[in-house]
Design a protein around this motif. Structure first.
Motif, PDB file in Angstrom:
ATOM      1  N   PRO A 104      61.773  59.990 -11.595  1.00 57.82           N
ATOM      2  CA  PRO A 104      62.203  58.740 -11.421  1.00 57.82           C
ATOM      3  C   PRO A 104      62.719  58.010 -10.164  1.00 57.82           C
ATOM      4  O   PRO A 104      62.797  56.825 -10.006  1.00 57.82           O
ATOM      5  N   ASN A 105      63.217  59.154  -9.179  1.00 54.51           N
ATOM      6  CA  ASN A 105      63.397  58.561  -7.916  1.00 54.51           C
ATOM      7  C   ASN A 105      62.407  58.199  -7.086  1.00 54.51           C
ATOM      8  O   ASN A 105      62.760  57.742  -5.866  1.00 54.51           O
ATOM      9  N   LYS A 106      61.159  58.010  -7.488  1.00 53.24           N
ATOM     10  CA  LYS A 106      60.146  57.655  -6.581  1.00 53.24           C
ATOM     11  C   LYS A 106      60.199  56.195  -6.211  1.00 53.24           C
ATOM     12  O   LYS A 106      59.577  55.860  -5.143  1.00 53.24           O
ATOM     13  N   ALA A 107      60.880  55.430  -6.986  1.00 58.11           N
ATOM     14  CA  ALA A 107      60.809  54.020  -6.923  1.00 58.11           C
ATOM     15  C   ALA A 107      62.091  53.479  -5.969  1.00 58.11           C
ATOM     16  O   ALA A 107      62.162  52.267  -5.876  1.00 58.11           O
ATOM     17  N   SER A 108      62.822  54.372  -5.631  1.00 63.28           N
ATOM     18  CA  SER A 108      64.054  53.975  -4.927  1.00 63.28           C
ATOM     19  C   SER A 108      64.581  54.887  -3.929  1.00 63.28           C
ATOM     20  O   SER A 108      63.917  56.099  -3.763  1.00 63.28           O
ATOM     21  N   TRP A 109      65.538  54.403  -3.057  1.00 68.57           N
ATOM     22  CA  TRP A 109      65.634  55.241  -2.047  1.00 68.57           C
ATOM     23  C   TRP A 109      67.411  55.326  -1.643  1.00 68.57           C
ATOM     24  O   TRP A 109      67.861  54.105  -1.869  1.00 68.57           O
ATOM     25  N   ALA A 110      67.971  56.493  -1.514  1.00 67.20           N
ATOM     26  CA  ALA A 110      69.455  56.241  -1.407  1.00 67.20           C
ATOM     27  C   ALA A 110      69.734  57.155  -0.076  1.00 67.20           C
ATOM     28  O   ALA A 110      69.248  58.313  -0.057  1.00 67.20           O
ATOM     29  N   TRP A 111      70.388  56.804   0.890  1.00 69.28           N
ATOM     30  CA  TRP A 111      70.715  57.744   2.104  1.00 69.28           C
ATOM     31  C   TRP A 111      71.919  58.716   1.717  1.00 69.28           C
ATOM     32  O   TRP A 111      72.665  58.733   0.863  1.00 69.28           O
ATOM     33  N   GLY A 112      71.833  59.710   2.631  1.00 68.29           N
ATOM     34  CA  GLY A 112      72.919  60.710   2.519  1.00 68.29           C
ATOM     35  C   GLY A 112      72.332  62.048   1.942  1.00 68.29           C
ATOM     36  O   GLY A 112      71.512  62.206   1.062  1.00 68.29           O
ATOM     37  N   PRO A 113      73.374  63.138   1.789  1.00 66.44           N
ATOM     38  CA  PRO A 113      73.215  64.342   1.352  1.00 66.44           C
ATOM     39  C   PRO A 113      72.910  64.496  -0.314  1.00 66.44           C
ATOM     40  O   PRO A 113      72.206  65.099  -0.779  1.00 66.44           O
ATOM     41  N   GLU A 114      73.518  63.254  -0.974  1.00 74.98           N
ATOM     42  CA  GLU A 114      73.213  63.181  -2.178  1.00 74.98           C
ATOM     43  C   GLU A 114      72.392  62.108  -2.730  1.00 74.98           C
ATOM     44  O   GLU A 114      72.121  61.667  -3.745  1.00 74.98           O
ATOM     45  N   GLY A 115      71.628  61.719  -1.526  1.00 69.13           N
ATOM     46  CA  GLY A 115      70.715  60.800  -2.083  1.00 69.13           C
ATOM     47  C   GLY A 115      69.318  61.117  -2.567  1.00 69.13           C
ATOM     48  O   GLY A 115      69.224  62.263  -2.744  1.00 69.13           O
ATOM     49  N   HIS A 116      68.613  59.971  -2.797  1.00 65.36           N
ATOM     50  CA  HIS A 116      67.256  60.494  -3.093  1.00 65.36           C
ATOM     51  C   HIS A 116      65.967  59.423  -2.750  1.00 65.36           C
ATOM     52  O   HIS A 116      66.527  58.598  -2.017  1.00 65.36           O
ATOM     53  N   GLY A 117      64.813  59.944  -2.881  1.00 61.14           N
ATOM     54  CA  GLY A 117      63.847  58.823  -2.560  1.00 61.14           C
ATOM     55  C   GLY A 117      62.965  59.928  -1.584  1.00 61.14           C
ATOM     56  O   GLY A 117      63.504  60.719  -0.652  1.00 61.14           O
ATOM     57  N   ALA A 118      61.802  59.579  -1.036  1.00 63.63           N
ATOM     58  CA  ALA A 118      61.004  60.186  -0.004  1.00 63.63           C
ATOM     59  C   ALA A 118      61.271  59.918   1.379  1.00 63.63           C
ATOM     60  O   ALA A 118      61.806  58.645   1.575  1.00 63.63           O
ATOM     61  N   ILE A 119      61.152  60.746   2.387  1.00 62.24           N
ATOM     62  CA  ILE A 119      61.610  60.398   3.668  1.00 62.24           C
ATOM     63  C   ILE A 119      60.281  60.694   4.364  1.00 62.24           C
ATOM     64  O   ILE A 119      59.815  61.609   4.009  1.00 62.24           O
ATOM     65  N   LEU A 120      60.078  59.602   5.067  1.00 65.77           N
ATOM     66  CA  LEU A 120      58.501  59.500   5.685  1.00 65.77           C
ATOM     67  C   LEU A 120      58.893  59.359   6.908  1.00 65.77           C
ATOM     68  O   LEU A 120      59.360  58.380   7.657  1.00 65.77           O
ATOM     69  N   LEU A 121      58.074  60.273   7.649  1.00 63.32           N
ATOM     70  CA  LEU A 121      58.423  60.533   9.282  1.00 63.32           C
ATOM     71  C   LEU A 121      57.052  60.081  10.027  1.00 63.32           C
ATOM     72  O   LEU A 121      55.924  60.763   9.347  1.00 63.32           O
ATOM     73  N   VAL A 122      57.084  58.940  10.727  1.00 58.89           N
ATOM     74  CA  VAL A 122      55.726  58.480  11.215  1.00 58.89           C
ATOM     75  C   VAL A 122      55.807  58.616  12.807  1.00 58.89           C
ATOM     76  O   VAL A 122      56.627  58.569  13.422  1.00 58.89           O
ATOM     77  N   SER A 123      54.477  59.036  13.274  1.00 60.58           N
ATOM     78  CA  SER A 123      54.435  59.525  14.632  1.00 60.58           C
ATOM     79  C   SER A 123      53.665  58.148  14.936  1.00 60.58           C
ATOM     80  O   SER A 123      52.547  57.709  14.622  1.00 60.58           O
ATOM     81  N   CYS A 124      54.436  57.401  15.958  1.00 61.52           N
ATOM     82  CA  CYS A 124      53.917  56.047  16.561  1.00 61.52           C
ATOM     83  C   CYS A 124      53.493  56.222  17.842  1.00 61.52           C
ATOM     84  O   CYS A 124      53.338  55.116  18.570  1.00 61.52           O
ATOM     85  N   ASP A 125      53.484  57.334  18.425  1.00 60.97           N
ATOM     86  CA  ASP A 125      52.984  57.544  19.898  1.00 60.97           C
ATOM     87  C   ASP A 125      51.638  57.305  20.113  1.00 60.97           C
ATOM     88  O   ASP A 125      50.789  57.416  19.174  1.00 60.97           O
ATOM     89  N   LYS A 126      51.070  57.099  21.312  1.00 61.19           N
ATOM     90  CA  LYS A 126      49.557  56.893  21.502  1.00 61.19           C
ATOM     91  C   LYS A 126      49.068  58.312  22.038  1.00 61.19           C
ATOM     92  O   LYS A 126      49.449  58.955  23.053  1.00 61.19           O
ATOM     93  N   GLU A 127      48.313  58.860  20.910  1.00 62.95           N
ATOM     94  CA  GLU A 127      47.895  60.128  21.139  1.00 62.95           C
ATOM     95  C   GLU A 127      46.660  60.087  22.103  1.00 62.95           C
ATOM     96  O   GLU A 127      46.297  60.851  23.030  1.00 62.95           O
ATOM     97  N   PHE A 128      46.043  58.825  22.061  1.00 64.83           N
ATOM     98  CA  PHE A 128      44.743  58.701  23.027  1.00 64.83           C
ATOM     99  C   PHE A 128      44.931  57.438  23.671  1.00 64.83           C
ATOM    100  O   PHE A 128      44.715  56.328  22.984  1.00 64.83           O
ATOM    101  N   PRO A 129      45.250  57.441  24.953  1.00 64.86           N
ATOM    102  CA  PRO A 129      45.684  56.040  25.639  1.00 64.86           C
ATOM    103  C   PRO A 129      44.303  55.091  25.710  1.00 64.86           C
ATOM    104  O   PRO A 129      43.277  55.622  25.681  1.00 64.86           O
TER     105      PRO A 129
END
Length: 129
Positions: A104-129
């Motif tokens: 049920p937590n897929k649709a929302s996000w809450a910050w902190g150690p008791e939070g929920h929701g996916a954390i998405l890490l995005v790599s925005c650097d240029k691998e190939f200039p």
């Protein structure tokens, strides 16, 4: 792709398929499968079909288009078999180390150690200039 001499077409489809007929960019009301409704075969007519659920087996749904000559005489048919593929983003939404499909937590996000929701890490650097 209609055969020579065709002036109209009709559509039949299985229950798992939705069909829309667009005449000159405007959607026509969908006729139930097998209802005998025919549409004029005009340039710019679009037949759009889709599935809203995953198939239980390969090629378990079908759309059949029948072509008719002047006077309603059947000329030919064309068909396509469809397989609906289910796609789901499964995540550890409550951050307990277990990936769950229906959390049920897929649709929302809450910050902190008791939070929920996916954390998405995005790599925005240029691998190939």
């Amino acid at each position: 792709a209609a055969p020579a001499g065709a002036v109209a077409f009709g559509v039949k489809h299985t229950e798992g398929v939705s069909v829309d007929v667009l005449l000159r960019g405007r959607a026509e009301p969908e006729a139930p499968s097998g209802a005998g409704t025919r549409w004029p075969l005009d340039e710019g007519t679009v037949l759009r079909f889709s599935m809203s659920r995953a198939s239980s087996e390969v090629n378990d749904n079908k759309v059949t288009v029948s072509f008719y000559a002047e006077g309603g005489k059947p000329i030919n048919q064309a068909g396509v078999f469809l397989t609906g593929v289910g796609i789901s983003l499964d995540v550890d939404a409550d951050r307990d180390g277990v990936v769950e499909k229906n959390s049920p937590n897929k649709a929302s996000w809450a910050w902190g150690p008791e939070g929920h929701g996916a954390i998405l890490l995005v790599s925005c650097d240029k691998e190939f200039p």
